[in-house]
Design a protein around this motif. Sequence first.
Motif, PDB file in Angstrom:
ATOM      1  N   PHE A 148      12.325  22.530  -1.211  1.00 11.99           N
ATOM      2  CA  PHE A 148      12.872  23.371  -2.285  1.00 11.99           C
ATOM      3  C   PHE A 148      14.125  22.738  -2.890  1.00 11.99           C
ATOM      4  N   ALA A 149      14.024  21.462  -3.225  1.00 16.65           N
ATOM      5  CA  ALA A 149      15.167  20.741  -3.798  1.00 16.65           C
ATOM      6  C   ALA A 149      15.174  20.856  -5.320  1.00 16.65           C
ATOM      7  N   GLU A 150      16.361  20.703  -5.891  1.00 25.25           N
ATOM      8  CA  GLU A 150      16.494  20.566  -7.336  1.00 25.25           C
ATOM      9  C   GLU A 150      16.592  19.074  -7.638  1.00 25.25           C
ATOM     10  N   ASN A 151      15.556  18.536  -8.255  1.00 28.07           N
ATOM     11  CA  ASN A 151      15.495  17.099  -8.526  1.00 28.07           C
ATOM     12  C   ASN A 151      14.794  16.916  -9.865  1.00 28.07           C
ATOM     13  N   GLN A 152      15.552  16.979 -10.951  1.00 27.88           N
ATOM     14  CA  GLN A 152      14.965  16.945 -12.279  1.00 27.88           C
ATOM     15  C   GLN A 152      14.290  15.618 -12.580  1.00 27.88           C
ATOM     16  N   ARG A 153      14.847  14.522 -12.062  1.00 27.83           N
ATOM     17  CA  ARG A 153      14.249  13.206 -12.328  1.00 27.83           C
ATOM     18  C   ARG A 153      12.848  13.106 -11.739  1.00 27.83           C
ATOM     19  N   MET A 154      12.627  13.750 -10.606  1.00 29.49           N
ATOM     20  CA  MET A 154      11.290  13.742 -10.012  1.00 29.49           C
ATOM     21  C   MET A 154      10.438  14.871 -10.563  1.00 29.49           C
ATOM     22  N   ALA A 155      11.055  16.002 -10.898  1.00 32.27           N
ATOM     23  CA  ALA A 155      10.300  17.147 -11.404  1.00 32.27           C
ATOM     24  C   ALA A 155       9.635  16.831 -12.739  1.00 32.27           C
ATOM     25  N   ALA A 156      10.313  16.079 -13.601  1.00 33.37           N
ATOM     26  CA  ALA A 156       9.772  15.801 -14.936  1.00 33.37           C
ATOM     27  C   ALA A 156       8.444  15.048 -14.884  1.00 33.37           C
ATOM     28  N   PRO A 157       8.332  13.927 -14.159  1.00 31.38           N
ATOM     29  CA  PRO A 157       7.019  13.269 -14.088  1.00 31.38           C
ATOM     30  C   PRO A 157       5.965  14.080 -13.348  1.00 31.38           C
ATOM     31  N   LEU A 158       6.381  14.879 -12.349  1.00 29.02           N
ATOM     32  CA  LEU A 158       5.410  15.729 -11.654  1.00 29.02           C
ATOM     33  C   LEU A 158       4.842  16.788 -12.598  1.00 29.02           C
ATOM     34  N   LEU A 159       5.680  17.320 -13.489  1.00 26.23           N
ATOM     35  CA  LEU A 159       5.186  18.275 -14.482  1.00 26.23           C
ATOM     36  C   LEU A 159       4.218  17.590 -15.446  1.00 26.23           C
ATOM     37  N   GLN A 160       4.527  16.357 -15.849  1.00 25.80           N
ATOM     38  CA  GLN A 160       3.609  15.599 -16.707  1.00 25.80           C
ATOM     39  C   GLN A 160       2.274  15.358 -16.007  1.00 25.80           C
TER      40      GLN A 160
END
Length: 303
Positions: A148-160
């Motif tokens: 349950f981390a906040e990691n926008q750099r990783m979240a963005a490609p995972l959303l893509q």
Amino acid sequence: MHDLAQNVFAALSPPTRWDYVRVMKHSVFDFLDQSPEAVTHAHLELGDGCGVTIWENNNDRIRYEAPANNTFSLYLKGGTGTYRTDAGRASGYPGAVCIMPEGCDSEWEINKPFRFVHLYLSNERLCSGFVRTHDCDVRRMQIDEATFAENQRMAAPLLQLAQAAYRDDRLQAETAIAEFFGALDPKSTSMSAGLSPHVLRRIDEWIEAHLHEAISLEDMADQAELSSFHFHRMFRLSRGLAPHAWVTERRTQRACALLQTDLPIAQIAATCGFSHQSHMNRVFKRALGTTPAQYRLLHRAGS
């Protein structure tokens, strides 16, 4: 002598069903696939050791026991009713990132419906992608477990990747995978073994210049001025892949670039050092989940 003979014959005996049970490792995908509550909404295979799946789950308890492959997760919808019970019962939320490295146990309880995307990467695919992206020793890669981390750099490609899986869009998925590896920043570390950066660069330049030829382990070892045995061990330490696997990947990447030209596929196979076109077809299917002809059509349509 009798004991030695018994050991040899035991080693040569065919494995039993229980031998397979002992050595078989389940991935996180396998554990979820066996759950009667987890539902697959979309799935995209991206070649050997790489896949993306969108799941929905509710009213479930899941234990991942020494899972195979590395799993990177993004919560898409819901998650407040999802708890990791072996880590203080913290709960999830939309946008939360979880990282589950290979072999790390975890236990989960799901009390409310939620949807999430998983990216599955084998160690080999993870290492090769990191090294190719950052052009550095694989030991500079650091993948820490996260819940349950906040990691926008990783979240963005995972959303893509989730969007690509919904659309069955391999081209978008390839772009997202490249951005994902870019988000894995190399760590600073001192290394006492392996091959030095300038030796690795010299070997890579030599490989690129000789891709159209048959390349032997001895040829590569000569570039490092090492015996074949020591070169193989030190190359794998630095790259995370065996030398032959690295050469095959370089051939595949060169072929991917040439497939965006008008060169005949048979000529591309020869130029990249594949023994014949069907050999390149098999490598592409295993590594990328598609054939060279399909890859060409996909990238021409996306250009």
